[in-house]
Design an enzyme around this catalytic site. Structure first.
Site, short mmCIF file in Angstrom:
data_model
loop_
_atom_site.label_atom_id
_atom_site.label_comp_id
_atom_site.label_asym_id
_atom_site.label_seq_id
_atom_site.Cartn_x
_atom_site.Cartn_y
_atom_site.Cartn_z
N GLU A 452 1.00 -12.04 -0.60
CA GLU A 452 -0.44 -11.95 -0.34
C GLU A 452 -1.31 -12.66 -1.37
O GLU A 452 -2.23 -12.06 -1.95
CB GLU A 452 -0.85 -10.48 -0.22
CG GLU A 452 -0.22 -9.79 0.97
CD GLU A 452 -0.63 -8.33 1.10
OE1 GLU A 452 -1.34 -7.82 0.21
OE2 GLU A 452 -0.24 -7.70 2.09
N GLU A 558 4.60 -7.37 6.92
CA GLU A 558 4.07 -6.00 6.86
C GLU A 558 3.26 -5.73 8.12
O GLU A 558 2.54 -6.61 8.60
CB GLU A 558 3.18 -5.79 5.63
CG GLU A 558 3.88 -5.96 4.30
CD GLU A 558 2.93 -5.77 3.12
OE1 GLU A 558 1.82 -5.20 3.34
OE2 GLU A 558 3.27 -6.17 2.00
#
Length: 803
Positions: A452, A558
């Site tokens: 991320e 995710e």
């Protein structure tokens, strides 16, 4: 719930879906603000939009991911729990026109377009379950061993006895046959074949291995496992999977998660065989907080402050207390249970301090690496493949607490942005060399190199330049291009739309694009769970199809079942929720969160609706890792307070599918992406033949660094240092095992021709703190690097061999 024909649901009325691009502005909230850094005179977060939040936000703002054993929210308690992850509550600047990320972490695909699905029947992997200890190969063996018709009573008895002995022997050795003897398939096809209701992924799998060893431990459903501490549990796997571990030959083979999933020493055909995975979050990269700090008046906000507090608690054991979490939060049984749940892959987040740290960084160095070695052993034993995810890097790639330190982004941003990236490349290289060794590459076949990154902070071009340099390092560690060399590389999209990455790295060898689609962190709705029955299909399906075709392998690293931001401390410690209207900057109250968080009150319909959402998500995302496997109980309630985030709880309570193949076909069969991937995308012909223009477009280093200017004027390291070489734990006998020979665990360095030195400080120069505020002025240069008055930061410390 899934309808009998697996047709897409229609005509369902519901409020606008939170965070879809057409329903909500790109300013929708996502990340709670970081806590102010006491070192700074002002708090600088370049990724935040000023003025949206009030000034009295308490510390502990956190991303919606918390994973510890308990939530310390009992009366008179400090109100923190074992572990939770960070989120800042503001959005990035728009990542680009048409971005699927309407907010920083909305992570929705743009709606529209058709949805793909597997055209070959209801399931992608149709393999019927065989009785434990039996298989197609065993049936063939029994046919060979059938005795002729008896000519006398005595012959019947003798032959019958022989047959019985043969059957017993076959039942004992058949797992060994599949795990060790069966030759590796050298063709592109993979998968297992059998008649029945579930089709195989990609044909018959073959494998290689030595002759049957003497000290083999293996078993199927109902067998007993003895763990390191001597405790036992019963292995449960209704899918024909088996466990396998031989301490005298621990690297040549492994278990099989399910009958339809290739065993560890068989070929996994990416793009055809489904990645059905789950994250083991909050284990080796904590998303604090720990139980030992129940009485701490100032709750830790990240692993940095947690480590500082533990180190100061010498009476309680100091920093070594963190190992108690490693020992207990995840155990070998979790790996067995994951395989028994029908899953075949795990994503394991890890922090850079598993490899090295600087003297002024408070982390527990190297110990998490020892537990990752246990992770490799357990995954191999139960047939699970690992996506190793570098979740935290020096300076922080996103400023969220799961990056190691809550605050600002100092990776590819600010005065130390380039130097921190150089140091990260050192870490990537050490990890890549280790997992590319033949002892490990089959069980750790994927490497997520940066979790991320805030792409809009550092710039997409700069991020792409870093990705390309890391790609070259990993390919060198593997010994070159091609399916037999090294591992897959997973690249997070940096919160840019997937289609912006298409064609960025043409002919790159074995790369996967990673996105994290969540639905819960924007505008809230009181629409029932049933109204989200096909939302994943319409929001994500078409974009994933397009990416599978235009980019290559695409995975969702995710996702969760959450459709609201309800959950104790989901948005941060004592920050409330948007749904109940007490989150800073949120709108009017939508309703009470109790109906979403009190899973003990879920009725059968609610569980069916959540299950339908999970199935639609799995089908839409195709290759995925649910966040996360487990979450601890709250001390106040004695139960999990964020049920939408726990796969294991959903299995126990009935809202997660006990067979993830049930997802295949849920979204319907419109606009399918048809496998296989192109040869170059999976290490075949043309892999690695990137045109020279790619390097020209994305040079390393990039010309400029965000918030710092020309890279030539910034602090930088020189490639003259000693590399960190990771080591493995020697194989030792556990209870019931007998080790009769020494095996080679590898020397930690796969490619001896990879001789480039590590990036280290220039002798005689001093550097800013790697965690310096990115808004700080660039210091004067010192022989090509920046100078400052304080003492220099020490060079990286080598990680010692595990004890």
């Amino acid at each position: 719930m899934a309808n009998p024909g697996h047709q897409p649901s229609t005509g369902i009325a519901y409020d606008p879906l939170p965070l879809t691009s057409e329903d909500h502005p790109t300013t929708a909230l996502y990340n709670a603000p970081p806590s102010p850094d006491p070192r700074l005179s002002s708090f600088h977060t370049p990724q935040m939009q000023p003025g949206l939040l009030p000034e009295d936000i308490p510390s502990g703002a956190a991303q919606p991911r918390f994973l510890g054993h308990a939530l310390y929210d009992a009366p008179n308690s400090p109100g923190y729990r074992d572990s939770f992850g960070s989120t800042s509550q503001q959005s990035f600047p728009a990542a680009g026109t048409g971005s699927e990320y309407g907010s920083v972490y909305a992570l929705n695909d743009a709606r529209g377009g058709g949805y793909r699905d597997d055209p070959s029947g209801r399931y992608q992997d149709e393999v019927p379950m065989s009785p434990v200890g039996h298989s197609r190969a065993l049936n063939e063996k029994n046919d060979v061993y059938q005795p002729p018709r008896a000519k006398s009573r005595r012959n019947v008895i003798i032959i019958g006895s022989i047959v019985a002995l043969l059957l017993i022997a076959a039942a004992v050795i058949v797992p060994v046959y599949f795990a060790v003897i069966k030759p590796r398939n050298s063709s592109a096809g993979s998968g297992s074949t059998s008649d029945g209701s579930h089709s195989s992924g990609s044909g018959t799998h073959t494998s290689t291995g030595p002759s049957t060893p003497q000290n083999v431990l293996s078993g199927g459903d109902g067998s007993t496992i003895t763990m390191e501490d001597g405790t036992t549990f019963t292995y449960r796997n209704k899918f024909g999977g088996y466990w396998y571990y031989d301490p005298n030959d621990p690297y040549s083979a492994g278990g099989k998660a399910q009958e339809w999933t290739p065993a560890i020493n068989e070929t996994f055909n990416y793009g055809v065989d489904k990645i059905r995975g789950v994250n083991i979050g909050g284990w080796l990269n904590t998303e604090p907080f720990m139980q030992v700090y129940l009485t701490n008046p100032t709750p830790a906000v990240d692993e940095w402050t947690l480590s500082e507090a533990m180190a100061a608690d010498t009476a309680g054991g100091g920093l070594s207390q963190l190992e108690d979490h490693y020992k207990t939060f995840i155990t070998e049984k979790d790996f067995a249970d994951i395989a028994g749940a029908g899953l075949n892959y795990i994503r394991v987040p890890i922090g850079y301090w598993a490899i090295e740290k600087r003297s002024n960084e408070p982390y527990l160095q190297g110990v998490s690496w020892q537990y990752f070695l246990k992770c490799i052993k357990w995954a191999r034993k139960y047939g699970l493949r690992i996506n190793l995810d570098l979740h935290a890097v020096p300076g922080s790639q996103n400023g969220w607490n799961h990056s190691g330190r809550l605050g600002t982004t100092g990776f590819l941003n600010g005065p130390m942005g380039y130097a921190n990236a150089q140091r990260t490349l050192n870490i990537i290289r050490s990890l890549a060399e280790f997992i590319s060794q033949p002892q490990y590459k089959d069980v750790v076949p994927m490497f997520g190199i940066l979790n991320e990154p805030q792409g809009s902070v550092m710039g997409r071009s700069q991020l792409a330049s870093f990705y390309l340099e890391a790609y070259n390092i990993i390919r060198a560690a593997g010994g070159g291009n091609g399916a037999d060399n090294g591992v897959w590389i997973s690249l997070h999209d940096g919160f840019f739309p997937r289609d912006q990455w298409a064609g960025t790295f043409p002919n790159a060898d074995r790369i996967s694009l990673d996105s994290h689609p969540y639905l819960c962190f924007g505008g809230q709705s009181d629409s029932p769970m049933s109204s989200y029955a096909t939302t994943p299909c319409t929001s994500w399906g078409a974009s994933v199809n397009q990416s599978m075709s235009a980019f290559g392998l695409t995975n969702a690293g995710e996702w969760s079942n959450a459709v609201t931001d309800c959950g104790l401390f989901l948005n941060g410690v004592n920050l409330g929720t948007r749904y109940e209207g007490d989150y800073p900057g949120s709108g009017a109250r939508v309703g009470s969160c109790d109906s979403w968080t009190d899973w003990t009150a879920y009725d059968a319909q609610m569980k069916r609706d959540i299950r339908q959402f999970a199935l639609a998500s799995m089908d839409a995302l195709q290759h995925y890792f649910f966040w996360t496997w487990k979450i601890g109980n709250s001390l106040r309630s004695g139960r999990v307070e964020t049920p939408a985030w726990s796969y294991s709880l959903g299995l126990t309570e009935g809202w997660m599918p006990d067979d993830p193949r049930d997802a295949d076909g849920v979204c319907g069969n419109t606009s399918p992406w048809t496998p296989p991937l192109a040869a170059w995308q999976i290490g075949g012909a043309g892999a690695g033949d990137m045109p020279a223009s790619v390097t020209a477009n994305f040079p390393w280093p990039p010309a400029e660094i965000s918030n710092a200017g020309a890279v030539a004027a910034l602090p930088s390291y020189t490639a003259t240092g000693s590399v960190v070489t990771l080591t493995a734990t020697p194989v030792t006998a556990q209870s019931g095992e007998h080790v009769t020979r020494t095996v080679d665990p590898g020397n930690g360095w796969n490619n001896p021709q990879d001789t480039q030195s590590a990036y280290v400080e220039v002798s005689g120069c001093s550097y800013p703190d790697p965690w310096v505020d990115p808004g700080s002025a660039v210091p004067a240069t010192c022989g090509g690097v920046a100078r400052r008055a304080p003492e220099p930061v020490a060079s990286p410390m080598m990680t010692p061999p595990p004890a």
